[in-house]
Design an enzyme around this catalytic site. Sequence first.
Site, short mmCIF file in Angstrom:
data_model
loop_
_atom_site.label_atom_id
_atom_site.label_comp_id
_atom_site.label_asym_id
_atom_site.label_seq_id
_atom_site.Cartn_x
_atom_site.Cartn_y
_atom_site.Cartn_z
N ASP A 1 0.85 -1.19 -0.05
CA ASP A 1 0.09 -0.04 0.06
C ASP A 1 0.99 1.21 -0.08
OD1 ASP A 1 -1.98 1.72 0.16
OD2 ASP A 1 -2.34 1.58 2.18
N ASP B 1 -1.59 5.35 -5.72
CA ASP B 1 -1.87 4.59 -4.47
C ASP B 1 -2.03 2.85 -4.93
OD1 ASP B 1 -2.28 3.43 -2.26
OD2 ASP B 1 -4.51 4.08 -1.91
#
Length: 528
Positions: free
Chosen positions: A122, A332
Amino acid sequence: MEIWKVGFVRMVLGLSILVECGVSDMYSSKLVHRFSDEVRKVRVSRNGEVGVVWPQHRSFEYYGKLMNSDLQRQKMKLSPQFQLLFPSQGSKTMPLGNDFGWLHYMWVDIGTPNVSFLVALDAGSDLLWVPCECVQCAPLSASYYSSLGKDLNEYNPSGSSTSKFLSCSHQLCELGSNCKNPKQPCSYTVNYVSEDTSTSGVLVEDILHLASDSHMAANSSARAPVTFGCGSKQTGGYLNGVAPDGLMGLGPGEISVPSRLAKAGLVRNSFSLCFKEDDSGRIFFGDQGSADQQTTSFLPSEGQFVTYVVGVESCCFGSSCIEQTSFKAIVDSGSSFTFLPDQIYDRVVKEFDRKVNATKASFEGYPWQYCYKSSSEVLPKIPSFTLKFTANSSFIVQAPVFMIYGSQGAVGFCLAVEPSGIEIGTIGQNFMTGYRMVFDRENLKLGWSRSDCEDLTDNNRLPLAPADGNSPNSLPAEQQNTPNSSGVAPAIAGKTPSNSAAPTSRGMPSKLCLTKLLFQLLLVSSYF
């Protein structure tokens, strides 16, 4: 910096150490310059040297030697031990589909002896955490997940000889004034943007096992001390299996793994992610990209670089750019798909619908509004979609649509973007497919170049698995995308609760201060 200031820097060598001792423990001491007569006498008397050539104060030779010293020190800072590093079990990342929420995962080894964890990747958050001393964690049994061939692990601090709890007085702890006793462990809570999704526990430090291409370094392995969360309580999506065995935050925060590796001098302050069309991928720490890559600058948020934000100037289909489609977006890897600000979304999907020669349809279980029928696995002609950045940089999205499969094969496709509901967008994994994405934190730039995720350098093919080819963890089998699948939107990290504050400065014990100061002054007298 003007050259005369270089010598002045040396003269204040011990000042910061005295400040660290605190007002109540302040000691005074004479500061001695490395080229002073006092140092010259100490060196001659200690080494028995005769005729030592000592540069005259403020002479050309004087400044030259100081500058040469500075250049050597700078070179030491800029020459990391390894060109590239990746987890000891290989650089490969993998998608786990329906069970895990469409994220990418990889095996990492932590502790002594090492224990393996399958962590989600992440780039939208900072903290690495794993399930530990569980009070409320996701199931770790392989029987709970259709794509796992073995049970997942829980971290046990007492089971690792290199594990230690971080005290709440540590600089990486955000308890601040809530730290009542410097010896108490540092508790943490990270709340994610996804509804009711969080992790909490205490911070620990242990060894992360890494590997390097043996052609690039004399030693092909590295043991890196990292700080991570001993996550005893998870909520929301993390209980539903989005990240049952932990999550590796790759954000720009000081506690993230890329930050710790760079600060330790192991690699440059950069990393890359690469996602293939078959959904496999790779990660490399220290990678600053290729010479021919395109780049755009990261943008600060409220004056700070807290996440990877870029500025899109316009969205284009083919050679035609849509008016008034500039926006900011978070890049992201922890978001499977892409989100656009509402007004931008409306303009983009309408233009896409106008250009696609296909019949609109809806497919139960899928979140996208602009979906179309397809009679075979061969897509109708899809207009190329491009994000334009400053300085004529352009990012051509290789996979803007998502194929829908039925029992007889492909039955349709959807434009895999959604409205974000806020003024900022998110560039997710689906837009990164087919690219080597470089998060160059050293130069505050995002880089990208087309890649098959196999050849990272000119003629070097780096391993996807360990050198012996025998990974202790078999990779989960890939799953088909079915209409009834329930992909869970990945969590995006938010900030810790507002009562967390930066740690207050605390004085060092008096004897330690004096020892540190004496050591530094001895270095001055022995240097050169």
